[in-house]
Scaffold this active site. Structure first.
Site, PDB file in Angstrom:
ATOM      1  N   GLN A  50      32.782  45.313  46.421  1.00 17.05           N
ATOM      2  CA  GLN A  50      31.479  44.751  46.742  1.00 17.05           C
ATOM      3  C   GLN A  50      30.944  45.348  48.028  1.00 17.05           C
ATOM      4  O   GLN A  50      31.687  45.623  48.969  1.00 17.05           O
ATOM      5  CB  GLN A  50      31.561  43.234  46.872  1.00 17.05           C
ATOM      6  N   SER A 104      39.543  46.127  46.007  1.00 18.78           N
ATOM      7  CA  SER A 104      39.200  44.719  45.756  1.00 18.78           C
ATOM      8  C   SER A 104      38.624  44.572  44.340  1.00 18.78           C
ATOM      9  O   SER A 104      39.328  44.786  43.357  1.00 18.78           O
ATOM     10  CB  SER A 104      38.222  44.229  46.831  1.00 18.78           C
ATOM     11  N   LEU A 105      37.348  44.240  44.219  1.00 12.19           N
ATOM     12  CA  LEU A 105      36.694  44.174  42.917  1.00 12.19           C
ATOM     13  C   LEU A 105      36.980  45.415  42.082  1.00 12.19           C
ATOM     14  O   LEU A 105      37.145  45.350  40.858  1.00 12.19           O
ATOM     15  CB  LEU A 105      35.181  44.019  43.117  1.00 12.19           C
ATOM     16  N   ARG A 131      34.841  35.321  38.966  1.00 17.69           N
ATOM     17  CA  ARG A 131      35.406  35.570  40.303  1.00 17.69           C
ATOM     18  C   ARG A 131      34.339  35.383  41.375  1.00 17.69           C
ATOM     19  O   ARG A 131      34.560  34.740  42.408  1.00 17.69           O
ATOM     20  CB  ARG A 131      35.978  36.988  40.352  1.00 17.69           C
ATOM     21  N   HIS A 168      39.123  37.856  51.112  1.00 19.48           N
ATOM     22  CA  HIS A 168      40.526  38.172  51.390  1.00 19.48           C
ATOM     23  C   HIS A 168      41.079  37.424  52.604  1.00 19.48           C
ATOM     24  O   HIS A 168      41.682  38.014  53.502  1.00 19.48           O
ATOM     25  CB  HIS A 168      40.697  39.690  51.547  1.00 19.48           C
ATOM     26  N   GLN A 207      45.319  38.760  44.992  1.00 22.61           N
ATOM     27  CA  GLN A 207      44.403  39.693  45.624  1.00 22.61           C
ATOM     28  C   GLN A 207      43.221  38.998  46.293  1.00 22.61           C
ATOM     29  O   GLN A 207      42.671  39.476  47.284  1.00 22.61           O
ATOM     30  CB  GLN A 207      43.900  40.697  44.568  1.00 22.61           C
TER      31      GLN A 207
END
Length: 386
Positions: free
Chosen positions: A40, A129-130, A154, A270, A319
């Site tokens: 993102q 991440s994503l 998510r 995170h 994650q």
């Protein structure tokens, strides 16, 4: 850059940089290539629009994703408002869809004639991440239909977690001066211990290491170059506004961090504040059907390849709150002779990080139709020669 240069035009050279040893070779070999996907922050209005207008394979990807979400994704990505697009629940499926569309276009352009696919062209796949969901789709482990629904959930779960805590949150990028990663981690522990109740800061991402050459001495007969190294890490801290502000100030006062920049994102990614979002994802991920990836995927959590299908759901849950070990993931690749990267997806952040960290590597950015047409012939030529 001509990716088809012969080795004779660029002979192998060995450079000894204090304790670092780098070897460089020309060209790109399929066994020395990794693909990466952004997270993102890469979103922008208009992304993917040129792909949709030009390539049937891209239209198939966007249409499938749009249908999976009940419509609205294409319009938002192509011509929507930036404020709405950057919302986590919108940005995540839009970035994933654009990333997959770029890959599918490249595959479709040369598949029939040369049989190109990432299974034969690449050794590892990584997503920031994503982007790990994009990597799962790219490696045939997860369907596009399931992936866009999962990342929509998510994003919604992350937004709910932010609202649930009812606290002001922040996320900042830091440049950590010198070889100070250990000091950073120690200082973060001290800072957390001294924060007031209800305040929090955690290390969200460890993204890259930049190596600056400060001085050099040449011993030409031995083909050795000795230099002084100045390293700087790019990291991200996440948490409550008070926690992030205090950490930034203290790290700079200790000369561990050179500067801090607040990031314009909608959630403190995170960190433990995202635990409610992780909890909401457990059932959906457990019920999702995953397959064995055709290319090993390096996990954000462990910085090592995922070893079994069974561990994918739990790693994706972890994650959400864990530090993204990006620098260690790239280091894992480098230790296995990866010297070529292809970055799929909107924006060029990952490609730029890789170029700064490994200037001798071949890094290709695939962010739009122009990039695809510029680089496709290079990949075809190399792959068809293999």
């Amino acid at each position: 850059m001509d990716g088809t240069k012969k080795t004779s035009e660029m002979p192998m050279s060995t450079f000894i940089l204090t304790n670092y040893l780098f070897q460089s070779t020309a060209g790109i070999e399929k066994s020395h290539c990794a693909i990466v996907f952004p997270g993102q922050g890469a979103q922008y209005v208009g992304m993917g629009k040129d792909l949709y207008a030009t390539f049937a394979s891209a239209r198939e990807v966007f249409d499938e994703a749009d249908d999976a979400l009940g419509g609205g994704l294409k319009k938002l990505a192509f011509e929507g408002q930036q404020e709405k697009l950057k919302l986590t629940e919108n940005a995540q499926p839009a970035i994933l869809t654009t990333s997959v569309a770029i890959l599918r276009v490249l595959e479709s352009l040369i598949k029939e004639e040369f049989g190109f696919d990432i299974g034969s062209a690449c050794s590892y796949a990584l997503g920031h991440s994503l982007g790990e969901y994009s990597a799962l789709v790219a490696t045939k482990s997860l369907s596009l239909y399931d992936a866009v629904k999962l990342v929509r959930l998510r994003g919604e779960s992350i937004s709910k977690a932010v609202a649930q805590h009812k606290v002001s949150t922040a996320i900042s990028a830091l440049v950590v001066s010198g070889n100070n990663l250990d000091k950073l981690e120690e200082s973060m522990e001290e800072i957390r211990a001294n924060l007031p109740d209800g305040e929090l800061v955690e290390l969200a991402n460890i993204n890259s290491v930049c190596i600056l050459l400060a001085a050099n001495n040449y011993v030409l007969t031995m083909k050795i170059l000795t230099v002084s190294l100045i390293q700087s890490f790019q990291v991200v801290i996440s948490g409550t506004t008070r926690g992030v502000d205090d950490a930034s100030r203290i790290l700079q006062s200790k000369q561990i961090a050179a500067r801090a920049v607040d990031l314009p994102v909608s959630a403190p990614f995170h960190c433990v504040l995202m635990q409610p979002a992780a909890d909401l994802m457990v059932d959906a991920l457990t019920e999702t059907k995953f397959k064995q990836p055709i290319v090993p995927i390096i996990s954000n959590v462990t910085a090592k390849p995922i070893t079994s299908i069974a561990e994918i759901p739990s790693l994706l849950v972890r994650q959400i709150t864990a530090t993204v070990q990006w620098q260690k993931s790239i280091k894992y690749c480098k230790e296995r002779d990866i010297d070529s990267f292809i970055a799929f997806g909107p924006g060029k952040v990952l490609a730029n990080l890789l170029r700064k960290e490994y200037p001798m590597d071949l890094v290709r950015s695939m962010a739009n139709a122009e990039d695809i047409m510029s680089h496709a012939s290079e990949l075809v030529t190399k792959n068809s020669d293999s």
